[in-house]
Design a protein around this motif. Structure first.
Motif, PDB file in Angstrom:
ATOM      1  N   GLU A 159       0.836  -1.205   0.000  1.00 54.58           N
ATOM      2  CA  GLU A 159       0.000   0.000   0.000  1.00 54.58           C
ATOM      3  C   GLU A 159       0.871   1.255   0.000  1.00 54.58           C
ATOM      4  N   LEU A 160       1.921   1.245   0.808  1.00 50.39           N
ATOM      5  CA  LEU A 160       2.837   2.390   0.811  1.00 50.39           C
ATOM      6  C   LEU A 160       3.554   2.514  -0.528  1.00 50.39           C
ATOM      7  N   ALA A 161       3.964   1.389  -1.098  1.00 50.13           N
ATOM      8  CA  ALA A 161       4.661   1.418  -2.386  1.00 50.13           C
ATOM      9  C   ALA A 161       3.787   2.048  -3.466  1.00 50.13           C
ATOM     10  N   LEU A 162       2.488   1.780  -3.421  1.00 46.17           N
ATOM     11  CA  LEU A 162       1.575   2.380  -4.407  1.00 46.17           C
ATOM     12  C   LEU A 162       1.535   3.892  -4.266  1.00 46.17           C
ATOM     13  N   HIS A 163       1.491   4.379  -3.035  1.00 45.92           N
ATOM     14  CA  HIS A 163       1.504   5.835  -2.817  1.00 45.92           C
ATOM     15  C   HIS A 163       2.851   6.427  -3.240  1.00 45.92           C
ATOM     16  N   ALA A 164       3.935   5.721  -2.936  1.00 45.08           N
ATOM     17  CA  ALA A 164       5.263   6.199  -3.325  1.00 45.08           C
ATOM     18  C   ALA A 164       5.397   6.257  -4.842  1.00 45.08           C
ATOM     19  N   GLU A 165       4.827   5.269  -5.524  1.00 47.87           N
ATOM     20  CA  GLU A 165       4.851   5.267  -6.994  1.00 47.87           C
ATOM     21  C   GLU A 165       4.093   6.468  -7.549  1.00 47.87           C
ATOM     22  N   SER A 166       2.947   6.777  -6.960  1.00 53.50           N
ATOM     23  CA  SER A 166       2.162   7.926  -7.418  1.00 53.50           C
ATOM     24  C   SER A 166       2.928   9.225  -7.215  1.00 53.50           C
ATOM     25  N   LEU A 167       3.589   9.354  -6.067  1.00 58.20           N
ATOM     26  CA  LEU A 167       4.373  10.553  -5.801  1.00 58.20           C
ATOM     27  C   LEU A 167       5.552  10.642  -6.766  1.00 58.20           C
ATOM     28  N   ALA A 168       6.240   9.517  -6.974  1.00 52.55           N
ATOM     29  CA  ALA A 168       7.379   9.505  -7.896  1.00 52.55           C
ATOM     30  C   ALA A 168       6.943   9.858  -9.316  1.00 52.55           C
ATOM     31  N   LEU A 169       5.761   9.410  -9.701  1.00 57.12           N
ATOM     32  CA  LEU A 169       5.246   9.707 -11.035  1.00 57.12           C
ATOM     33  C   LEU A 169       5.128  11.215 -11.243  1.00 57.12           C
ATOM     34  N   CYS A 170       4.698  11.921 -10.206  1.00 56.47           N
ATOM     35  CA  CYS A 170       4.489  13.373 -10.327  1.00 56.47           C
ATOM     36  C   CYS A 170       5.792  14.165 -10.256  1.00 56.47           C
ATOM     37  N   MET A 171       6.771  13.704  -9.473  1.00 56.44           N
ATOM     38  CA  MET A 171       7.965  14.531  -9.280  1.00 56.44           C
ATOM     39  C   MET A 171       9.203  14.000  -9.996  1.00 56.44           C
ATOM     40  N   LEU A 172       9.154  12.748 -10.437  1.00 56.36           N
ATOM     41  CA  LEU A 172      10.335  12.127 -11.039  1.00 56.36           C
ATOM     42  C   LEU A 172      10.015  11.428 -12.355  1.00 56.36           C
ATOM     43  N   PHE A 173       8.843  10.855 -12.439  1.00 51.82           N
ATOM     44  CA  PHE A 173       8.342  10.034 -13.544  1.00 51.82           C
ATOM     45  C   PHE A 173       9.078   8.698 -13.608  1.00 51.82           C
ATOM     46  N   GLY A 174      10.388   8.720 -13.745  1.00 49.70           N
ATOM     47  CA  GLY A 174      11.129   7.457 -13.759  1.00 49.70           C
ATOM     48  C   GLY A 174      12.603   7.700 -13.992  1.00 49.70           C
ATOM     49  N   LEU A 175      13.403   6.690 -13.696  1.00 46.06           N
ATOM     50  CA  LEU A 175      14.844   6.804 -13.925  1.00 46.06           C
ATOM     51  C   LEU A 175      15.160   6.572 -15.400  1.00 46.06           C
ATOM     52  N   PRO A 176      16.151   7.277 -15.951  1.00 44.61           N
ATOM     53  CA  PRO A 176      16.565   7.020 -17.332  1.00 44.61           C
ATOM     54  C   PRO A 176      16.964   5.555 -17.512  1.00 44.61           C
ATOM     55  N   GLY A 177      16.669   5.014 -18.680  1.00 42.19           N
ATOM     56  CA  GLY A 177      16.926   3.601 -18.930  1.00 42.19           C
ATOM     57  C   GLY A 177      18.377   3.203 -18.747  1.00 42.19           C
ATOM     58  N   PHE A 178      19.299   4.059 -19.206  1.00 39.12           N
ATOM     59  CA  PHE A 178      20.714   3.665 -19.107  1.00 39.12           C
ATOM     60  C   PHE A 178      21.179   3.604 -17.656  1.00 39.12           C
ATOM     61  N   ILE A 179      20.567   4.427 -16.784  1.00 38.56           N
ATOM     62  CA  ILE A 179      20.912   4.368 -15.372  1.00 38.56           C
ATOM     63  C   ILE A 179      20.374   3.081 -14.751  1.00 38.56           C
ATOM     64  N   GLN A 180      19.176   2.682 -15.153  1.00 37.25           N
ATOM     65  CA  GLN A 180      18.636   1.416 -14.658  1.00 37.25           C
ATOM     66  C   GLN A 180      19.498   0.243 -15.113  1.00 37.25           C
ATOM     67  N   GLU A 181      19.987   0.297 -16.354  1.00 39.08           N
ATOM     68  CA  GLU A 181      20.863  -0.770 -16.850  1.00 39.08           C
ATOM     69  C   GLU A 181      22.181  -0.786 -16.074  1.00 39.08           C
ATOM     70  N   ALA A 182      22.723   0.396 -15.782  1.00 35.39           N
ATOM     71  CA  ALA A 182      23.948   0.468 -14.982  1.00 35.39           C
ATOM     72  C   ALA A 182      23.713  -0.100 -13.589  1.00 35.39           C
ATOM     73  N   ALA A 183      22.537   0.190 -13.007  1.00 36.16           N
ATOM     74  CA  ALA A 183      22.221  -0.333 -11.682  1.00 36.16           C
ATOM     75  C   ALA A 183      22.128  -1.857 -11.694  1.00 36.16           C
ATOM     76  N   LEU A 184      21.506  -2.414 -12.732  1.00 32.42           N
ATOM     77  CA  LEU A 184      21.414  -3.867 -12.850  1.00 32.42           C
ATOM     78  C   LEU A 184      22.800  -4.501 -12.954  1.00 32.42           C
ATOM     79  N   THR A 185      23.666  -3.849 -13.738  1.00 34.20           N
ATOM     80  CA  THR A 185      25.034  -4.355 -13.863  1.00 34.20           C
ATOM     81  C   THR A 185      25.744  -4.306 -12.524  1.00 34.20           C
ATOM     82  N   ALA A 186      25.583  -3.183 -11.795  1.00 29.70           N
ATOM     83  CA  ALA A 186      26.228  -3.046 -10.491  1.00 29.70           C
ATOM     84  C   ALA A 186      25.744  -4.118  -9.524  1.00 29.70           C
TER      85      ALA A 186
END
Length: 217
Positions: A159-186
């Motif tokens: 339930e908290l994650a859903l609210h956090a996702e909604s907040l992130a959608l408004c202020m961040l939208f999402g992380l750039p794809g290449f950063i997510q790929e770098a994180a997966l590699t790390a």
């Protein structure tokens, strides 16, 4: 994955947790000493930050902590390892904090951004024992020397994650794809990378202590 929200570093995750869990008139407790951004990050929600004192060795004073709880208290925030003290909360301290949270129906927010640099690369956690009230924050900034990538996360009840996702959608939208790929590699090379970083930091620590011990008086 239903409990994880990807965010722009632990600072962003801390901000999201603050806005989701507290508001005007509420109180949030944390331990002194605290990271420089905690006051503004928590009070931006309208809540008041209450500082709990520490004992010898900068360990948390749990009796003082509970005495600070009021009907307005919503959550207890902490960092383990602590910045700036380096203190890692142990099992007995966490158990006592968990008991306090149950008695007073509080959220618990554990900032574990430095966990990968702690002895053995991990810290004791309440998340498995109290999944309904524990929020864990982390990132790759310290454990993989990736502060500029701003790749972090918030883990908590769905339930908290859903609210956090909604907040992130408004202020961040999402992380750039290449950063997510770098994180997966790390994360795929996490054990050996974190071990090398711990060894590197430990050498610096020993050098610093030696220098301090060489100062007269």
């Amino acid at each position: 994955s239903d409990n994880v929200v990807c965010l722009a570093g632990t600072q962003n995750a801390l901000f999201v947790a603050s806005l989701c869990l507290a508001g005007p008139g509420d109180e949030v407790i944390t331990f002194d000493p605290l990271y420089v951004t905690y006051t503004a990050t928590i009070e931006v929600s309208g809540a008041r930050l209450v500082r709990a004192p520490t004992e010898a060795g900068l360990r948390p004073n749990l009796a003082a902590l509970e005495s600070l709880i009021t009907p307005r208290t919503r959550a207890i925030f902490w960092a383990t390892p602590n910045n700036p003290s380096g203190v890692v909360l142990n099992e007995s301290e966490l158990t006592a904090i968990g008991d306090i949270a149950r008695r007073h129906d509080l959220w618990l927010v554990s900032d574990e951004v430095y966990a990968g640099l702690a002895p053995g690369g991990k810290v004791p956690s309440l998340a498995a024992r109290l999944p309904e009230r524990v929020v864990t924050l982390g990132s790759l900034s310290k454990s993989h020397s990736m502060p500029g990538f701003r790749a972090g996360w918030l883990i908590g009840p769905r339930e908290l994650a859903l609210h956090a996702e909604s907040l992130a959608l408004c202020m961040l939208f999402g992380l750039p794809g290449f950063i997510q790929e770098a994180a997966l590699t790390a994360l795929s090379i996490a054990p050996q990378t974190e071990r090398r970083l711990r060894e590197f930091c430990d050498k610096r620590r020993e050098r610093f202590i030696t220098g301090l011990e060489g100062i007269p008086n």
